[in-house]
Design an enzyme around this catalytic site. Structure first.
Site, PDB file in Angstrom:
ATOM      1  N   ASP A  11      13.950   2.461  -4.236  1.00 65.33           N
ATOM      2  CA  ASP A  11      13.034   1.518  -3.416  1.00 65.33           C
ATOM      3  C   ASP A  11      12.373   2.793  -2.811  1.00 65.33           C
ATOM      4  OD1 ASP A  11      12.099  -0.481  -1.868  1.00 65.33           O
ATOM      5  OD2 ASP A  11      13.670   0.188  -0.419  1.00 65.33           O
ATOM      6  N   ASP A  13      10.276   2.289   0.716  1.00 62.70           N
ATOM      7  CA  ASP A  13      10.384   1.964   2.228  1.00 62.70           C
ATOM      8  C   ASP A  13      11.709   1.802   2.518  1.00 62.70           C
ATOM      9  OD1 ASP A  13       7.447   2.153   2.993  1.00 62.70           O
ATOM     10  OD2 ASP A  13       7.276   0.618   1.703  1.00 62.70           O
TER      11      ASP A  13
END
Length: 216
Positions: A11, A13
């Site tokens: 991922d 952020d």
């Protein structure tokens, strides 16, 4: 503890970078522009979900495309204003990996993801964004697509996430999951391994793939 993988899926952020201040600034402004009350906004899960899904939870369907374009514009414009910074351990960990063994899997649009990653000098060879999928996390589609693009069996992938929705997506894809406590407490995160951030880990590339270890 050691994990073995043929591909590592990150991922963005909250995992590689932090953009929490920017997200707060931009979404607060966006909500005001669309007349959404603080109470309405607080009821909607924000982190780790595509903007289109968030907007659809808050606005009539006919306003969603315009609203999604607006939040993308606000967030991209905010990147040069200190809107993103690397989280501890990100650069060293990614630099230890072959470019064809990892991918970024983000709920952001491609334009926003590229703006944030470019600002901190991360250039993934493979990236899956909100523009590439029909169902966002916690659906497994984003991670399954990344595994397919890397040519790796999902069972041989390790997912790195900070949000419950992303970890659920990784589990649903049949992948090993590593949670980072950068945005959520450890008791909120269901994963095979939980660490503070990527600085807690090291990666060793072998003929069989990548061996991930917790630093002593």
């Amino acid at each position: 503890m050691k994990l073995h993988a043929q591909a590592l899926l990150f991922d963005n952020d909250g995992t590689l970078v932090s953009s929490l201040d920017s997200v707060d600034r931009c979404w607060t402004r966006w909500a005001l522009e669309y007349g959404i009350t603080a109470e309405e906004f607080a009821r909607v899960a924000l982190h780790g979900r595509p903007a289109a899904e968030i907007a659809a939870d808050l606005l009539p369907a006919h306003l969603v495309p315009e609203a999604v374009a607006r939040i993308e514009l606000l967030e991209v414009a905010d990147v040069p204003n200190g809107g993103v910074h690397l989280l501890p351990g990100t650069k060293a960990f990614l630099d230890s990996l072959p470019a064809d063994r990892w991918a970024v899997v983000t709920s952001a649009t491609r334009r926003l993801a590229e703006a944030r990653l470019d600002a901190v000098g991360i250039l993934p060879k493979t990236m899956v964004t909100a523009d590439d999928i029909t169902r966002g996390k916690p659906d497994p589609e984003p991670y399954l697509l990344a595994a397919r693009e890397l040519g790796v069996d999902p069972a041989h992938c390790v997912v790195f996430e900070d949000a419950p929705a992303g970890l659920a997506a990784g589990r649903a894809a049949g992948m090993t999951t590593v949670a980072l406590t950068t945005t959520h407490a450890s008791d909120e995160l269901d994963a095979d391994l939980v660490v503070a951030d990527l600085s807690a880990l090291s990666a060793l590339v072998t003929g069989a793939g990548v061996e991930i270890s917790v630093r002593p």
